[in-house]
Design a protein around this motif. Structure first.
Motif, PDB file in Angstrom:
ATOM      1  N   VAL A 109      44.838  52.285  28.296  1.00  0.00           N
ATOM      2  CA  VAL A 109      44.850  50.845  28.057  1.00  0.00           C
ATOM      3  C   VAL A 109      45.389  50.137  29.298  1.00  0.00           C
ATOM      4  N   TYR A 110      44.711  49.055  29.690  1.00  0.00           N
ATOM      5  CA  TYR A 110      45.111  48.264  30.848  1.00  0.00           C
ATOM      6  C   TYR A 110      45.182  46.791  30.449  1.00  0.00           C
ATOM      7  N   ALA A 111      46.379  46.227  30.551  1.00  0.00           N
ATOM      8  CA  ALA A 111      46.578  44.801  30.297  1.00  0.00           C
ATOM      9  C   ALA A 111      46.373  44.061  31.617  1.00  0.00           C
ATOM     10  N   VAL A 112      45.429  43.145  31.644  1.00  0.00           N
ATOM     11  CA  VAL A 112      45.075  42.437  32.875  1.00  0.00           C
ATOM     12  C   VAL A 112      45.324  40.936  32.663  1.00  0.00           C
ATOM     13  N   PRO A 113      46.220  40.335  33.435  1.00  0.00           N
ATOM     14  CA  PRO A 113      46.520  38.899  33.267  1.00  0.00           C
ATOM     15  C   PRO A 113      45.459  38.017  33.936  1.00  0.00           C
ATOM     16  N   CYS A 114      44.261  38.053  33.410  1.00  0.00           N
ATOM     17  CA  CYS A 114      43.105  37.397  34.042  1.00  0.00           C
ATOM     18  C   CYS A 114      43.310  35.912  34.286  1.00  0.00           C
ATOM     19  N   ASN A 115      43.793  35.200  33.280  1.00  0.00           N
ATOM     20  CA  ASN A 115      43.941  33.758  33.437  1.00  0.00           C
ATOM     21  C   ASN A 115      45.058  33.403  34.412  1.00  0.00           C
ATOM     22  N   GLU A 116      46.133  34.189  34.433  1.00  0.00           N
ATOM     23  CA  GLU A 116      47.200  33.948  35.408  1.00  0.00           C
ATOM     24  C   GLU A 116      46.695  34.163  36.831  1.00  0.00           C
ATOM     25  N   ILE A 117      45.892  35.223  37.009  1.00  0.00           N
ATOM     26  CA  ILE A 117      45.301  35.467  38.333  1.00  0.00           C
ATOM     27  C   ILE A 117      44.430  34.275  38.726  1.00  0.00           C
ATOM     28  N   ALA A 118      43.602  33.811  37.801  1.00  0.00           N
ATOM     29  CA  ALA A 118      42.727  32.669  38.080  1.00  0.00           C
ATOM     30  C   ALA A 118      43.541  31.418  38.409  1.00  0.00           C
ATOM     31  N   GLU A 119      44.651  31.211  37.693  1.00  0.00           N
ATOM     32  CA  GLU A 119      45.508  30.051  37.964  1.00  0.00           C
ATOM     33  C   GLU A 119      46.088  30.102  39.376  1.00  0.00           C
ATOM     34  N   THR A 120      46.498  31.291  39.820  1.00  0.00           N
ATOM     35  CA  THR A 120      47.048  31.393  41.180  1.00  0.00           C
ATOM     36  C   THR A 120      45.994  31.070  42.234  1.00  0.00           C
ATOM     37  N   LEU A 121      44.726  31.279  41.867  1.00  0.00           N
ATOM     38  CA  LEU A 121      43.626  30.966  42.784  1.00  0.00           C
ATOM     39  C   LEU A 121      43.081  29.560  42.560  1.00  0.00           C
ATOM     40  N   TYR A 135      38.441  46.355  36.475  1.00  0.00           N
ATOM     41  CA  TYR A 135      37.538  47.461  36.149  1.00  0.00           C
ATOM     42  C   TYR A 135      37.245  48.300  37.398  1.00  0.00           C
ATOM     43  N   LEU A 136      36.949  47.624  38.502  1.00  0.00           N
ATOM     44  CA  LEU A 136      36.676  48.349  39.746  1.00  0.00           C
ATOM     45  C   LEU A 136      37.902  49.134  40.196  1.00  0.00           C
ATOM     46  N   GLY A 137      39.085  48.541  40.037  1.00  0.00           N
ATOM     47  CA  GLY A 137      40.315  49.208  40.447  1.00  0.00           C
ATOM     48  C   GLY A 137      40.603  50.454  39.637  1.00  0.00           C
ATOM     49  N   VAL A 138      40.301  50.416  38.352  1.00  0.00           N
ATOM     50  CA  VAL A 138      40.566  51.561  37.472  1.00  0.00           C
ATOM     51  C   VAL A 138      39.513  52.651  37.649  1.00  0.00           C
ATOM     52  N   THR A 139      38.248  52.259  37.719  1.00  0.00           N
ATOM     53  CA  THR A 139      37.165  53.249  37.723  1.00  0.00           C
ATOM     54  C   THR A 139      36.719  53.666  39.126  1.00  0.00           C
ATOM     55  N   GLU A 140      36.876  52.777  40.097  1.00  0.00           N
ATOM     56  CA  GLU A 140      36.353  52.998  41.454  1.00  0.00           C
ATOM     57  C   GLU A 140      34.863  53.330  41.431  1.00  0.00           C
ATOM     58  N   GLN A 141      34.163  52.799  40.424  1.00  0.00           N
ATOM     59  CA  GLN A 141      32.737  53.066  40.273  1.00  0.00           C
ATOM     60  C   GLN A 141      31.915  52.411  41.382  1.00  0.00           C
ATOM     61  N   PHE A 142      32.325  51.211  41.802  1.00  0.00           N
ATOM     62  CA  PHE A 142      31.623  50.486  42.862  1.00  0.00           C
ATOM     63  C   PHE A 142      32.649  49.949  43.839  1.00  0.00           C
ATOM     64  N   THR A 143      32.223  49.741  45.074  1.00  0.00           N
ATOM     65  CA  THR A 143      33.088  49.127  46.072  1.00  0.00           C
ATOM     66  C   THR A 143      33.060  47.607  45.897  1.00  0.00           C
ATOM     67  N   ALA A 168      38.254  36.935  46.223  1.00  0.00           N
ATOM     68  CA  ALA A 168      39.722  36.911  46.091  1.00  0.00           C
ATOM     69  C   ALA A 168      40.139  37.280  44.670  1.00  0.00           C
ATOM     70  N   ALA A 169      39.412  36.776  43.668  1.00  0.00           N
ATOM     71  CA  ALA A 169      39.723  37.108  42.273  1.00  0.00           C
ATOM     72  C   ALA A 169      39.503  38.585  42.001  1.00  0.00           C
ATOM     73  N   ILE A 170      38.423  39.140  42.517  1.00  0.00           N
ATOM     74  CA  ILE A 170      38.160  40.576  42.350  1.00  0.00           C
ATOM     75  C   ILE A 170      39.275  41.387  42.988  1.00  0.00           C
ATOM     76  N   GLU A 171      39.666  41.011  44.196  1.00  0.00           N
ATOM     77  CA  GLU A 171      40.747  41.730  44.885  1.00  0.00           C
ATOM     78  C   GLU A 171      42.073  41.650  44.119  1.00  0.00           C
ATOM     79  N   GLU A 172      42.369  40.498  43.566  1.00  0.00           N
ATOM     80  CA  GLU A 172      43.614  40.349  42.786  1.00  0.00           C
ATOM     81  C   GLU A 172      43.533  41.158  41.484  1.00  0.00           C
ATOM     82  N   GLY A 173      42.359  41.226  40.901  1.00  0.00           N
ATOM     83  CA  GLY A 173      42.176  42.050  39.708  1.00  0.00           C
ATOM     84  C   GLY A 173      42.403  43.519  40.001  1.00  0.00           C
ATOM     85  N   ILE A 174      41.911  43.975  41.141  1.00  0.00           N
ATOM     86  CA  ILE A 174      42.154  45.363  41.558  1.00  0.00           C
ATOM     87  C   ILE A 174      43.650  45.611  41.709  1.00  0.00           C
TER      88      ILE A 174
END
Length: 178
Positions: A109-121, A135-143, A168-174
């Motif tokens: 299980v991964y809790a991701v603060p998506c809206n907080e990340i978006a607010e910082t951006l 998702y990319l950070g956990v799975t490393e399925q795609f670059t 930037a949002a993708i990078e912060e999510g990772i």
């Protein structure tokens, strides 16, 4: 290898876009893919979800019942789809909007603060990109580069100005899951 995903949330949260981008990135990677959306007639504000299958072999069915990964952007989606995660699979959920913890102990299980990340951006519109990054950070399925190629294709040349914000949002999510 086959990866089956369910991505769910409210209409307008960009859950269908996450699915489209994953499917398109899979196509660019030479994989067989399917993307199947499901949403109510009201779309924005109603429930929306999609099933994505990314495989090395032909996809037999686009319907996902036992998912390797469930991405839940709101509480009703987590409550509905948590049970759809296969044992040993993973659940990523938007901890900004979901105030309960998943009950399963046989999944990651991964809790991701998506809206907080978006607010910082300074753009609530990129909460979905933060989740995609997680998702990319956990799975490393795609670059990141592969995902940006998929996004560039989806958005088209007229929206190139939004690419840095989305990246930037993708990078912060990772970062949020590392």
């Amino acid at each position: 290898m086959e990866k089956q995903l369910i991505i769910a949330g409210f209409g307008g949260q960009g859950v269908l876009l996450i699915g489209q981008l994953l499917a398109y990135a899979g196509m660019l990677d030479g994989k067989e893919v399917s993307w199947m959306p499901a949403y109510g007639p009201e779309m924005r504000g109603g429930s929306a979800n999609c099933s994505v299958v990314i495989s090395d072999e032909k996809v037999g069915s686009p319907k996902v019942e036992s998912a390797d990964v469930v991405i839940a952007m709101n509480r009703p989606s987590m409550e509905l789809f948590e049970k759809s995660v296969a044992p040993g699979g993973m659940l990523l959920y938007n901890s900004s909007l979901i105030d309960t913890k998943p009950t399963r102990t046989d999944i990651s299980v991964y809790a991701v603060p998506c809206n907080e990340i978006a607010e910082t951006l300074k753009s609530q519109k990129v909460a979905n990109m933060a989740m995609l990054g997680a998702y990319l950070g956990v799975t490393e399925q795609f670059t990141i580069d592969a995902m940006m190629d998929a996004l560039r294709h989806k958005l088209g040349p007229g929206k190139e100005k939004f690419m840095p914000l989305n990246q930037a949002a993708i990078e912060e999510g990772i970062k949020s899951v590392k």
